[in-house]
Design a protein around this motif. Sequence first.
Motif, mmCIF file in Angstrom:
data_model
loop_
_atom_site.group_PDB
_atom_site.id
_atom_site.type_symbol
_atom_site.label_atom_id
_atom_site.label_comp_id
_atom_site.label_asym_id
_atom_site.label_seq_id
_atom_site.Cartn_x
_atom_site.Cartn_y
_atom_site.Cartn_z
ATOM 1 N N ASP A 17 32.772 33.658 48.181
ATOM 2 C CA ASP A 17 31.402 33.587 47.577
ATOM 3 C C ASP A 17 30.388 33.960 48.888
ATOM 4 O OD1 ASP A 17 28.739 32.668 47.158
ATOM 5 O OD2 ASP A 17 29.551 31.014 45.656
ATOM 6 N N ARG B 261 37.938 38.632 42.405
ATOM 7 C CA ARG B 261 37.198 39.194 41.269
ATOM 8 C C ARG B 261 36.498 38.164 40.403
ATOM 9 N NH1 ARG B 261 34.875 41.549 43.300
ATOM 10 N NH2 ARG B 261 36.210 41.646 45.322
ATOM 11 N N THR B 262 37.356 37.010 40.083
ATOM 12 C CA THR B 262 37.025 36.031 39.107
ATOM 13 C C THR B 262 35.654 35.480 39.963
ATOM 14 O OG1 THR B 262 38.379 34.516 40.309
ATOM 15 C CG2 THR B 262 39.055 35.549 38.229
ATOM 16 N N VAL B 263 35.328 35.332 41.157
ATOM 17 C CA VAL B 263 34.243 34.861 41.849
ATOM 18 C C VAL B 263 33.265 35.934 42.088
ATOM 19 C CG1 VAL B 263 33.444 33.718 44.026
ATOM 20 C CG2 VAL B 263 35.811 33.098 43.091
ATOM 21 N N GLN B 264 33.446 37.086 42.463
ATOM 22 C CA GLN B 264 32.569 38.060 42.793
ATOM 23 C C GLN B 264 32.044 38.754 41.473
ATOM 24 O OE1 GLN B 264 33.901 40.276 46.324
ATOM 25 N NE2 GLN B 264 33.475 38.571 47.645
ATOM 26 N N ASN B 265 32.891 38.950 40.648
ATOM 27 C CA ASN B 265 32.736 39.593 39.317
ATOM 28 C C ASN B 265 33.049 38.775 38.164
ATOM 29 O OD1 ASN B 265 33.257 41.898 41.477
ATOM 30 N ND2 ASN B 265 32.212 42.960 39.848
ATOM 31 N N PRO B 266 32.565 37.842 38.045
ATOM 32 C CA PRO B 266 32.841 36.627 36.943
ATOM 33 C C PRO B 266 32.504 37.415 35.422
ATOM 34 C CG PRO B 266 30.523 36.188 37.711
ATOM 35 C CD PRO B 266 31.331 37.149 38.759
ATOM 36 N N THR B 267 31.842 38.476 35.215
ATOM 37 C CA THR B 267 31.645 39.197 34.187
ATOM 38 C C THR B 267 32.258 40.468 34.061
ATOM 39 O OG1 THR B 267 29.386 40.100 34.562
ATOM 40 C CG2 THR B 267 29.582 37.906 33.323
#
Length: 274
Positions: A8, A176-182
Amino acid sequence: MSEYSNPDQKARFAAAKKNDNKRYLDITTVYDGSFLKGKRVAVTGANRGLGLALATEAAGQGANVVGICRSESKELDALKPDEVVTGVDVTDDKLCESLPDKIKGGPIDILINNAGYFYEPEETLTSLNFEEEMKMINICAVGPLRVSAALVNGGLMKEGSKIIVITSQGGSVSWRTVQNPTGHDYGHHMSKSAANMASTLLSIELKEKGVAVGIFHPGFNKTGMTDKYKDIWEEEGAVDPSVGAKRVLYETGNLSMDTSGKFINCEDGLEIPW
């Protein structure tokens, strides 16, 4: 190194301020660039942005800079580099293969693969640009491999030399799940993951030659490449390229055969998971 950097970006910067992390907040408290004096340092994309900042800092520390770029710039010329090789497109096989013939001053101590490309529009499933995706992969992942292979095969990277690949935290699949959650921005992230894979394999193959490979996220830098994110520069701790250059060179100085092939965040010096 067991501790990983925080995925994050905003929280990472906030924690650094809360803990008064000098290493993160003021790289000059730990950085000593004197190791660069007399070294031949080649930088791709040295004519602007982070590449120019790296060339500037290296030259200021007494390095013999070799600029490798598509075109010259007044700013690069003002540094009076040892050599400037222009007309180099890192996507061109033949041009890269010819690099050893164009570099006249002898072996390179440190090669910094900095040239990169970031397609500005956001990519979603409804706006995919496959041509741009392949362009990013070609420049950001295959490009450093072309340049590195050319200099190694041309006898310019001797035992004890170092190869740096400027990649990105965006290449971490785990993050990616933190920095690109969508989701989104497929080409950029694929290109950086591919660069990380190529760099890892390079570090393994070059062990027997005694050439260390650094895989570095340079940190969040205020350059034309990140201009699309300028609204969050301050809250996420983006820095001037001159600071980013010191961060990269600090980790370059620390790089050894024992740490070759590690994926390092130059903001805090911690590893980034693949």
